[in-house]
Scaffold this motif. Structure first.
Motif, short mmCIF file in Angstrom:
data_model
loop_
_atom_site.label_atom_id
_atom_site.label_comp_id
_atom_site.label_asym_id
_atom_site.label_seq_id
_atom_site.Cartn_x
_atom_site.Cartn_y
_atom_site.Cartn_z
N UNK A 76 0.83 -1.20 0.00
CA UNK A 76 0.00 0.00 0.00
C UNK A 76 0.86 1.24 0.00
N UNK A 77 0.29 2.38 -0.39
CA UNK A 77 1.05 3.62 -0.43
C UNK A 77 1.36 4.17 0.96
N UNK A 78 0.80 3.54 2.00
CA UNK A 78 1.16 3.95 3.37
C UNK A 78 2.52 3.38 3.78
N UNK A 79 3.11 2.53 2.90
CA UNK A 79 4.45 1.99 3.11
C UNK A 79 5.27 2.18 1.84
N UNK A 80 6.39 2.90 1.98
CA UNK A 80 7.30 3.05 0.86
C UNK A 80 8.49 2.12 1.05
N UNK A 81 9.06 1.63 -0.05
CA UNK A 81 10.18 0.69 0.07
C UNK A 81 11.32 1.09 -0.85
N UNK A 82 12.54 1.01 -0.31
CA UNK A 82 13.76 1.31 -1.06
C UNK A 82 14.65 0.08 -1.01
N UNK A 83 15.13 -0.35 -2.17
CA UNK A 83 15.97 -1.54 -2.28
C UNK A 83 17.43 -1.14 -2.47
N UNK A 84 18.31 -2.14 -2.48
CA UNK A 84 19.73 -1.88 -2.70
C UNK A 84 19.96 -1.28 -4.09
N UNK A 85 19.23 -1.78 -5.09
CA UNK A 85 19.27 -1.20 -6.43
C UNK A 85 18.17 -0.15 -6.51
N UNK A 86 18.45 0.96 -7.18
CA UNK A 86 17.50 2.06 -7.21
C UNK A 86 16.20 1.73 -7.94
N UNK A 87 16.25 0.83 -8.93
CA UNK A 87 15.07 0.37 -9.67
C UNK A 87 14.31 1.51 -10.35
N UNK A 88 15.02 2.52 -10.80
CA UNK A 88 14.41 3.58 -11.59
C UNK A 88 14.17 3.07 -13.01
N UNK A 89 13.13 3.56 -13.65
CA UNK A 89 12.85 3.19 -15.03
C UNK A 89 13.75 4.02 -15.95
N UNK A 90 14.62 3.37 -16.72
CA UNK A 90 15.64 4.10 -17.48
C UNK A 90 15.09 5.00 -18.58
N UNK A 91 13.88 4.74 -19.06
CA UNK A 91 13.31 5.54 -20.16
C UNK A 91 12.54 6.76 -19.66
N UNK A 92 12.47 6.93 -18.34
CA UNK A 92 11.79 8.09 -17.78
C UNK A 92 12.79 9.03 -17.11
N UNK A 93 12.51 10.31 -17.15
CA UNK A 93 13.35 11.28 -16.44
C UNK A 93 13.21 11.06 -14.93
#
Length: 256
Positions: A76-93
């Motif tokens: 749920x959006x009441x919990x945010x999660x950050x992993x060791x890898x950033x996991x950003x989408x490379x095709x988006x700014x």
């Protein structure tokens, strides 16, 4: 402080090569609202599995896991999660990557939140850049902004600085600590880094392995501003270190 997360008698197992492998055993843990909890332990002790149960990404076999008195059954959006890898989408700014977590907001609110959190992680000047154009530390800052933008009650951090160089790691530790103090959100981090745990935590959950279980919970009474070189800091670091390496401590050898 009120209780934010309550875990009672949590057990979890996986099937490995047709055999049952118990990963977590009888986990009892209460986390207060606004606390910074750090979980440490050897690889395979179930730290990340415990975090994923809180996130709603895994389900326990037995026991209960509640947030604000309600059972956690899904993400749920009441919990945010950050992993060791950033996991950003490379095709988006970077700006659009952060906005991904804000689908429930209207366009104007989304822009305000994106700008606010990019400013907090010092990336406002790079909002039009793409992940491949950023350093590892900057990419992880963007991941932190993305996780924080929906104003989650809990931020879950799964070894978020493990792949970074030493200086960048220290910088991001300071930024996460500042975010915690400013936003007052509950933070729960998994790490192998004992110094990092002592530097950030209000309490450190020390886990043993095979199966994963809580060995001790250590309250860190060092205040908010912490000196890594102080005697008190060193005492806490050694206390946690000794849980894992006490069998390797040897008496000094003297040559006569």
């Amino acid at each position: 402080m009120s209780e934010k997360v309550v875990m009672k008698q949590i057990t979890k197992s996986f099937s490995v090569n047709g055999e049952k492998l118990e990963v977590l055993q009888a986990i009892d843990l209460e986390i207060k609202s606004g606390e910074f909890i750090v979980i440490v332990g050897h690889s395979g002790c179930g730290k990340s599995t415990l975090l994923k149960i809180i996130a709603g990404l895994e389900t326990q076999d037995s026991g209960s896991c509640e947030m604000d008195g309600k059972a956690i059954t899904k993400p749920g959006f009441d919990r945010g999660m950050i992993f060791q890898e950033h996991r950003l989408l490379p095709w988006l700014s970077i700006e659009k990557n952060v906005a991904l977590s804000l689908e429930a907001y209207d366009k104007a609110e989304r822009a305000i939140q994106v700008e606010k959190y990019l400013d907090l992680v010092k990336l406002s000047d790079f909002k039009q850049a793409y992940p491949a154009q950023l350093s590892g530390g900057m990419s992880q800052r963007a991941a932190i902004a993305r996780a924080m933008a929906p104003n989650p009650d809990i931020l879950l951090l799964d070894e978020p600085f493990g792949a970074l160089d030493a200086m960048t790691k220290i910088e991001l530790q300071d930024e996460v600590k500042a975010l915690h103090q400013k936003e007052k959100s509950t933070m729960i981090m998994v790490t192998h880094d004992i110094e990092e745990a002592v530097y950030l935590a209000d309490r450190i959950v020390v886990m043993a392995a095979n199966p994963g279980r809580i060995r001790d919970i250590v309250t860190i009474n060092l205040g908010k501003e912490r000196d890594r070189g102080s005697i008190d800091f060193t005492i806490y670091r050694k206390k946690i270190y000794d849980y894992f390496f006490e069998s390797k401590v040897k008496e000094p050898e003297y040559v006569i």
